[in-house]
Design a protein around this motif. Structure first.
Motif, mmCIF file in Angstrom:
data_model
loop_
_atom_site.group_PDB
_atom_site.id
_atom_site.type_symbol
_atom_site.label_atom_id
_atom_site.label_comp_id
_atom_site.label_asym_id
_atom_site.label_seq_id
_atom_site.Cartn_x
_atom_site.Cartn_y
_atom_site.Cartn_z
ATOM 1 N N LEU A 57 0.821 -1.209 0.000
ATOM 2 C CA LEU A 57 0.000 0.000 0.000
ATOM 3 C C LEU A 57 0.857 1.262 0.000
ATOM 4 N N THR A 58 1.923 1.250 0.761
ATOM 5 C CA THR A 58 2.810 2.415 0.816
ATOM 6 C C THR A 58 3.468 2.664 -0.533
ATOM 7 N N LEU A 59 3.954 1.603 -1.166
ATOM 8 C CA LEU A 59 4.579 1.769 -2.483
ATOM 9 C C LEU A 59 3.561 2.217 -3.520
ATOM 10 N N SER A 60 2.356 1.695 -3.431
ATOM 11 C CA SER A 60 1.308 2.107 -4.353
ATOM 12 C C SER A 60 1.001 3.594 -4.194
ATOM 13 N N LEU A 61 0.895 4.048 -2.967
ATOM 14 C CA LEU A 61 0.636 5.456 -2.707
ATOM 15 C C LEU A 61 1.797 6.325 -3.186
ATOM 16 N N LYS A 62 3.014 5.853 -2.950
ATOM 17 C CA LYS A 62 4.199 6.589 -3.388
ATOM 18 C C LYS A 62 4.187 6.769 -4.908
ATOM 19 N N HIS A 63 3.867 5.709 -5.633
ATOM 20 C CA HIS A 63 3.819 5.782 -7.091
ATOM 21 C C HIS A 63 2.665 6.658 -7.574
ATOM 22 N N ARG A 64 1.541 6.601 -6.877
ATOM 23 C CA ARG A 64 0.406 7.442 -7.256
ATOM 24 C C ARG A 64 0.754 8.920 -7.091
ATOM 25 N N PHE A 65 1.392 9.259 -5.974
ATOM 26 C CA PHE A 65 1.803 10.649 -5.767
ATOM 27 C C PHE A 65 2.780 11.097 -6.844
ATOM 28 N N ALA A 66 3.695 10.215 -7.231
ATOM 29 C CA ALA A 66 4.662 10.567 -8.271
ATOM 30 C C ALA A 66 3.950 10.830 -9.604
ATOM 31 N N ARG A 67 2.971 9.985 -9.944
ATOM 32 C CA ARG A 67 2.197 10.199 -11.175
ATOM 33 C C ARG A 67 1.451 11.526 -11.128
ATOM 34 N N GLU A 68 0.834 11.799 -9.986
ATOM 35 C CA GLU A 68 0.088 13.046 -9.843
ATOM 36 C C GLU A 68 1.014 14.252 -9.945
ATOM 37 N N ALA A 69 2.199 14.162 -9.377
ATOM 38 C CA ALA A 69 3.160 15.265 -9.458
ATOM 39 C C ALA A 69 3.571 15.499 -10.905
ATOM 40 N N ARG A 70 3.800 14.420 -11.654
ATOM 41 C CA ARG A 70 4.146 14.574 -13.072
ATOM 42 C C ARG A 70 3.004 15.227 -13.834
ATOM 43 N N GLY A 71 1.772 14.851 -13.494
ATOM 44 C CA GLY A 71 0.612 15.459 -14.132
ATOM 45 C C GLY A 71 0.501 16.938 -13.821
ATOM 46 N N LEU A 72 0.765 17.318 -12.571
ATOM 47 C CA LEU A 72 0.723 18.726 -12.197
ATOM 48 C C LEU A 72 1.805 19.515 -12.920
ATOM 49 N N ASP A 73 2.983 18.901 -13.044
ATOM 50 C CA ASP A 73 4.072 19.560 -13.778
ATOM 51 C C ASP A 73 3.682 19.771 -15.234
ATOM 52 N N ALA A 74 3.063 18.779 -15.837
ATOM 53 C CA ALA A 74 2.657 18.888 -17.240
ATOM 54 C C ALA A 74 1.596 19.975 -17.400
#
Length: 82
Positions: A57-74
């Motif tokens: 669950l922690t790794l899943s959340l970590k990856h989700r946050f990373a995806r969201e951050a990339r989306g915000l950057d885009a």
């Protein structure tokens, strides 16, 4: 809204949490293998299962946050272009 520094700190904290949970999972698995009583082994395997779930669950959340951050950057780059 979170800053990149906040997001980076949270990302690092999630990584640390995953590492700690993985250490506990490894310890529980090792102790379960070495247990002499079935009841003790069962308790340790339950602890292992819970720690392993926490890691997933922690790794899943970590990856989700990373995806969201990339989306915000885009999105921010797109807004600057227009």
């Amino acid at each position: 809204m979170w800053s990149h520094a906040d997001m980076d700190a949270d990302h690092a904290l999630l990584g640390e949490l995953a590492e700690l949970a993985m250490d506990l999972a490894r310890d529980a698995a090792r102790r379960a293998k070495d247990a002499e009583r079935a009841a003790e082994a069962a308790e340790l395997m339950l602890a292992f299962e819970r720690m392993a779930r926490g890691v997933r669950l922690t790794l899943s959340l970590k990856h989700r946050f990373a995806r969201e951050a990339r989306g915000l950057d885009a999105e921010a780059r797109d807004r600057r272009k227009t």
